[in-house]
Motif scaffolding. Structure first.
Motif, short mmCIF file in Angstrom:
data_model
loop_
_atom_site.label_atom_id
_atom_site.label_comp_id
_atom_site.label_asym_id
_atom_site.label_seq_id
_atom_site.Cartn_x
_atom_site.Cartn_y
_atom_site.Cartn_z
N SER A 289 20.71 3.95 35.32
CA SER A 289 21.09 5.36 35.13
C SER A 289 20.38 5.95 33.92
CB SER A 289 22.60 5.46 34.98
OG SER A 289 22.99 6.78 34.75
N ALA A 290 20.33 5.23 32.83
CA ALA A 290 19.66 5.70 31.62
C ALA A 290 18.16 5.86 31.86
CB ALA A 290 19.91 4.73 30.46
N TYR A 291 17.58 4.94 32.60
CA TYR A 291 16.15 5.03 32.92
C TYR A 291 15.86 6.29 33.74
CZ TYR A 291 11.73 4.14 35.24
OH TYR A 291 10.45 4.27 35.73
N GLN A 292 16.70 6.58 34.73
CA GLN A 292 16.49 7.76 35.56
C GLN A 292 16.64 9.05 34.74
OE1 GLN A 292 19.25 6.97 38.76
NE2 GLN A 292 17.62 6.14 40.06
N ARG A 293 17.62 9.10 33.86
CA ARG A 293 17.78 10.28 33.00
C ARG A 293 16.56 10.46 32.10
NH1 ARG A 293 23.02 8.42 32.45
NH2 ARG A 293 22.57 7.59 30.39
N SER A 294 16.07 9.36 31.57
CA SER A 294 14.89 9.43 30.70
C SER A 294 13.68 9.92 31.47
CB SER A 294 14.58 8.06 30.10
OG SER A 294 15.61 7.65 29.25
N GLN A 295 13.48 9.40 32.68
CA GLN A 295 12.35 9.83 33.50
C GLN A 295 12.45 11.31 33.83
OE1 GLN A 295 10.30 7.15 32.78
NE2 GLN A 295 9.41 7.92 34.65
N ALA A 296 13.64 11.78 34.18
CA ALA A 296 13.82 13.20 34.51
C ALA A 296 13.52 14.07 33.29
CB ALA A 296 15.24 13.44 35.01
N THR A 297 13.97 13.66 32.13
CA THR A 297 13.72 14.42 30.91
C THR A 297 12.23 14.46 30.58
OG1 THR A 297 15.90 13.82 30.06
CG2 THR A 297 14.30 14.61 28.46
N LEU A 298 11.57 13.31 30.68
CA LEU A 298 10.13 13.26 30.41
C LEU A 298 9.36 14.13 31.39
CD1 LEU A 298 9.68 9.46 29.63
CD2 LEU A 298 9.38 11.37 28.05
N LEU A 299 9.74 14.09 32.67
CA LEU A 299 9.05 14.90 33.67
C LEU A 299 9.28 16.40 33.45
CD1 LEU A 299 9.67 12.62 36.75
CD2 LEU A 299 7.44 13.25 35.83
N ALA A 300 10.48 16.78 33.05
CA ALA A 300 10.75 18.19 32.76
C ALA A 300 9.90 18.67 31.58
CB ALA A 300 12.23 18.40 32.48
N HIS A 301 9.81 17.86 30.55
CA HIS A 301 8.98 18.23 29.40
C HIS A 301 7.50 18.24 29.77
CE1 HIS A 301 11.83 18.71 26.09
NE2 HIS A 301 12.55 17.77 26.69
N ASP A 302 7.09 17.33 30.63
CA ASP A 302 5.70 17.32 31.10
C ASP A 302 5.37 18.61 31.84
OD1 ASP A 302 3.11 16.26 31.75
OD2 ASP A 302 3.89 15.77 33.75
N LEU A 303 6.27 19.04 32.72
CA LEU A 303 6.04 20.29 33.44
C LEU A 303 6.00 21.47 32.48
CD1 LEU A 303 5.59 21.79 36.07
CD2 LEU A 303 8.08 21.82 36.39
N LEU A 304 6.86 21.47 31.50
CA LEU A 304 6.87 22.53 30.50
C LEU A 304 5.53 22.59 29.75
CD1 LEU A 304 8.43 24.75 29.02
CD2 LEU A 304 9.27 22.97 27.48
N GLU A 305 5.01 21.46 29.37
CA GLU A 305 3.71 21.42 28.69
C GLU A 305 2.59 21.89 29.61
OE1 GLU A 305 3.16 21.05 25.47
OE2 GLU A 305 5.34 20.90 25.31
#
Length: 122
Positions: A40-56
């Motif tokens: 669960s923590a891994y999936q939340r981390s991946q989602a957060t990283l991907l959201a920040h990647d899209l923002l960049e």
């Protein structure tokens, strides 16, 4: 003279085995819960990283002119999202001239829906 019994009786052995089995089941249960929390923590981390990647990516393409607004499902970012979080959905919306909202939703193995929301001004 009374003779003392030596060794263990069958009842003592059965009690010891039962207690050992209960302890092993408890340990296995804790290990399983730990693995589920880790996933669960891994999936939340991946989602957060991907959201920040899209923002960049939006920042680098100057926001409103970004091809991601019109073609998110066909982008390479979308392919990465599906690889890292299979079955996940993402929405990207523009709230104002330079305000964006990114929402990533996915289903965990425990059947609990999860999502993150990232709001940013570019």
């Amino acid at each position: 003279m009374k003779q003392r019994s030596q060794g263990f009786t069958l009842l003592e052995v059965l009690i010891a085995l039962t207690l050992s089995a209960i302890a092993l089941l408890g340990t296995a249960s804790l290990s399983l819960a730990s693995l589920q929390s880790q996933q669960s923590a891994y999936q939340r981390s991946q989602a957060t990283l991907l959201a920040h990647d899209l923002l960049e990516r939006l920042r680098s393409k100057r926001g409103a002119d970004s091809p991601y607004l019109a073609h998110l499902p066909s982008s390479d970012w979308w392919q990465t999202l599906q690889k890292d979080l299979p079955g996940a959905t993402a929405t990207l919306s523009q709230q104002g001239a330079s305000q964006f909202q990114i929402r990533i939703s996915w289903q965990e193995q425990s059947a609990e829906p999860r999502s993150i929301l990232l709001e940013a001004n570019l």
